[in-house]
Structures are given as C-alpha cells and as structure tokens.
Scaffold this motif. Structure first.
Motif, PDB file in Angstrom:
ATOM      1  N   VAL A  10       0.867  -1.177   0.000  1.00 31.48           N
ATOM      2  CA  VAL A  10       0.000   0.000   0.000  1.00 31.48           C
ATOM      3  C   VAL A  10       0.905   1.229   0.000  1.00 31.48           C
ATOM      4  O   VAL A  10       1.869   1.292   0.757  1.00 31.48           O
ATOM      5  CB  VAL A  10      -0.927   0.012   1.238  1.00 31.48           C
ATOM      6  CG1 VAL A  10      -1.657   1.331   1.367  1.00 31.48           C
ATOM      7  CG2 VAL A  10      -1.909  -1.137   1.165  1.00 31.48           C
ATOM      8  N   TYR A  12       0.667   5.435   0.293  1.00 35.23           N
ATOM      9  CA  TYR A  12      -0.194   6.578   0.575  1.00 35.23           C
ATOM     10  C   TYR A  12       0.644   7.715   1.114  1.00 35.23           C
ATOM     11  O   TYR A  12       1.789   7.541   1.508  1.00 35.23           O
ATOM     12  CB  TYR A  12      -1.309   6.207   1.565  1.00 35.23           C
ATOM     13  CG  TYR A  12      -0.813   5.827   2.945  1.00 35.23           C
ATOM     14  CD1 TYR A  12      -0.732   6.761   3.967  1.00 35.23           C
ATOM     15  CD2 TYR A  12      -0.430   4.527   3.229  1.00 35.23           C
ATOM     16  CE1 TYR A  12      -0.280   6.414   5.225  1.00 35.23           C
ATOM     17  CE2 TYR A  12       0.028   4.173   4.484  1.00 35.23           C
ATOM     18  CZ  TYR A  12       0.097   5.121   5.478  1.00 35.23           C
ATOM     19  OH  TYR A  12       0.556   4.784   6.719  1.00 35.23           O
ATOM     20  N   ASP A  14       0.459  11.184   3.798  1.00 33.71           N
ATOM     21  CA  ASP A  14      -0.275  11.905   4.827  1.00 33.71           C
ATOM     22  C   ASP A  14       0.550  13.121   5.230  1.00 33.71           C
ATOM     23  O   ASP A  14       1.465  13.517   4.506  1.00 33.71           O
ATOM     24  CB  ASP A  14      -0.629  11.005   6.015  1.00 33.71           C
ATOM     25  CG  ASP A  14       0.592  10.434   6.716  1.00 33.71           C
ATOM     26  OD1 ASP A  14       1.719  10.837   6.394  1.00 33.71           O
ATOM     27  OD2 ASP A  14       0.404   9.580   7.605  1.00 33.71           O
ATOM     28  N   GLU A  31      -6.632  -5.472  -0.296  1.00 28.46           N
ATOM     29  CA  GLU A  31      -7.733  -4.543  -0.586  1.00 28.46           C
ATOM     30  C   GLU A  31      -8.448  -4.129   0.693  1.00 28.46           C
ATOM     31  O   GLU A  31      -8.838  -2.970   0.844  1.00 28.46           O
ATOM     32  CB  GLU A  31      -8.710  -5.170  -1.578  1.00 28.46           C
ATOM     33  CG  GLU A  31      -8.162  -5.230  -2.987  1.00 28.46           C
ATOM     34  CD  GLU A  31      -9.072  -5.977  -3.948  1.00 28.46           C
ATOM     35  OE1 GLU A  31      -9.992  -6.692  -3.484  1.00 28.46           O
ATOM     36  OE2 GLU A  31      -8.849  -5.848  -5.166  1.00 28.46           O
ATOM     37  N   ALA A  34      -6.160  -1.651   2.427  1.00 27.41           N
ATOM     38  CA  ALA A  34      -6.163  -0.382   1.692  1.00 27.41           C
ATOM     39  C   ALA A  34      -7.459   0.387   1.936  1.00 27.41           C
ATOM     40  O   ALA A  34      -7.431   1.616   2.113  1.00 27.41           O
ATOM     41  CB  ALA A  34      -5.970  -0.643   0.201  1.00 27.41           C
ATOM     42  N   ALA A  35      -8.589  -0.302   1.977  1.00 29.90           N
ATOM     43  CA  ALA A  35      -9.869   0.373   2.254  1.00 29.90           C
ATOM     44  C   ALA A  35      -9.875   0.963   3.657  1.00 29.90           C
ATOM     45  O   ALA A  35     -10.355   2.092   3.870  1.00 29.90           O
ATOM     46  CB  ALA A  35     -11.024  -0.609   2.081  1.00 29.90           C
ATOM     47  N   ASN A  38      -7.628   4.044   3.650  1.00 23.33           N
ATOM     48  CA  ASN A  38      -8.309   5.150   2.965  1.00 23.33           C
ATOM     49  C   ASN A  38      -9.346   5.804   3.865  1.00 23.33           C
ATOM     50  O   ASN A  38      -9.450   7.034   3.915  1.00 23.33           O
ATOM     51  CB  ASN A  38      -8.983   4.660   1.679  1.00 23.33           C
ATOM     52  CG  ASN A  38      -8.020   4.554   0.539  1.00 23.33           C
ATOM     53  OD1 ASN A  38      -6.983   5.212   0.532  1.00 23.33           O
ATOM     54  ND2 ASN A  38      -8.348   3.720  -0.423  1.00 23.33           N
ATOM     55  N   SER A  39     -10.129   5.003   4.585  1.00 25.06           N
ATOM     56  CA  SER A  39     -11.155   5.583   5.455  1.00 25.06           C
ATOM     57  C   SER A  39     -10.519   6.347   6.615  1.00 25.06           C
ATOM     58  O   SER A  39     -11.024   7.391   7.026  1.00 25.06           O
ATOM     59  CB  SER A  39     -12.102   4.511   5.978  1.00 25.06           C
ATOM     60  OG  SER A  39     -11.438   3.645   6.868  1.00 25.06           O
ATOM     61  N   LEU A  41      -7.560   7.866   6.521  1.00 20.78           N
ATOM     62  CA  LEU A  41      -7.016   9.095   5.958  1.00 20.78           C
ATOM     63  C   LEU A  41      -8.123  10.118   5.700  1.00 20.78           C
ATOM     64  O   LEU A  41      -7.939  11.316   5.936  1.00 20.78           O
ATOM     65  CB  LEU A  41      -6.259   8.804   4.664  1.00 20.78           C
ATOM     66  CG  LEU A  41      -4.931   8.076   4.809  1.00 20.78           C
ATOM     67  CD1 LEU A  41      -4.402   7.661   3.447  1.00 20.78           C
ATOM     68  CD2 LEU A  41      -3.922   8.947   5.532  1.00 20.78           C
ATOM     69  N   ALA A  42      -9.275   9.648   5.228  1.00 23.70           N
ATOM     70  CA  ALA A  42     -10.388  10.555   4.941  1.00 23.70           C
ATOM     71  C   ALA A  42     -10.934  11.204   6.212  1.00 23.70           C
ATOM     72  O   ALA A  42     -11.409  12.343   6.178  1.00 23.70           O
ATOM     73  CB  ALA A  42     -11.497   9.795   4.230  1.00 23.70           C
ATOM     74  N   THR A  47      -3.395   6.209  10.619  1.00 26.11           N
ATOM     75  CA  THR A  47      -3.674   4.930   9.968  1.00 26.11           C
ATOM     76  C   THR A  47      -3.154   3.780  10.807  1.00 26.11           C
ATOM     77  O   THR A  47      -2.312   3.958  11.685  1.00 26.11           O
ATOM     78  CB  THR A  47      -3.017   4.868   8.579  1.00 26.11           C
ATOM     79  OG1 THR A  47      -1.609   4.864   8.729  1.00 26.11           O
ATOM     80  CG2 THR A  47      -3.444   6.026   7.711  1.00 26.11           C
TER      81      THR A  47
END
Length: 93
Positions: A10, A12, A14, A31, A34-35, A38-39, A41-42, A47
């Motif tokens: 992964v 990403y 930040d 996956e 990674a999901a 992503n959540s 980070l959003a 993380t």
C-alpha cells in the motif's frame, strides 16, 4: 496498492510524508487493508500502519544499574544493562 515480488503493498501520503508498506500476500487481504487506510485518511485519523511513539513515564536507570522486566503476556524477560538489551522467551507451564 500494487504488487511487488509476490506481495501486495500500500502506498499513501499523509501529513508526515509518503509511506510504502507491505500489507499482505493475497490481493483480497490487501484490498481490505487499503480500504481501511483510505477511510482513516479521509477522517484525519492515524492509519493502522502509522508508527505513533509513546512517552515514557519513568527515565531509564543510570549509574551502572541493570533493569529487568518480565512480560507475562508474551512470556518474555527483558534485561537492559547500559546499551545492551537481552530478551529471553520462556514457556509458561
């Protein structure tokens, strides 16, 4: 998320910069990780792959003292003597 040498990684960014972490051998597990990243980070949360240092309440002993710590949860004894650290695992019976 990408595959490299048979493992899934992964990538990403930040506030602390870019991060590349090996997360799984199987694509479906990667996956899911990674999901989750992503959540997090959003929502501006740290993380699950981020290292977060903790503060130490008591300073390390000085003056030639040896520190011994027993961790029954992981069946380990840690001995710290100056800059040398020994870790011994034992079998709980």
């Amino acid at each position: 998320m990408y595959e490299y040498h048979g493992a899934w990684w992964v990538y990403y960014r930040d506030d602390t910069g870019p991060h590349r972490k090996k997360v799984a051998e199987a694509r479906d597990q990667a996956e899911q990780v990674a999901a989750r990243v992503n959540s997090q980070l959003a929502s501006n949360k740290p993380t699950l792959l981020t290292f977060t240092p903790i503060g130490v309440a008591d300073p390390m002993p000085t003056g030639g003292k040896r520190l011994v710590y027993v961790d029954p949860a992981s069946n380990a004894v840690v001995v710290i003597d100056g800059i040398v650290v020994w870790a011994y695992r034992y079998r709980a019976e």
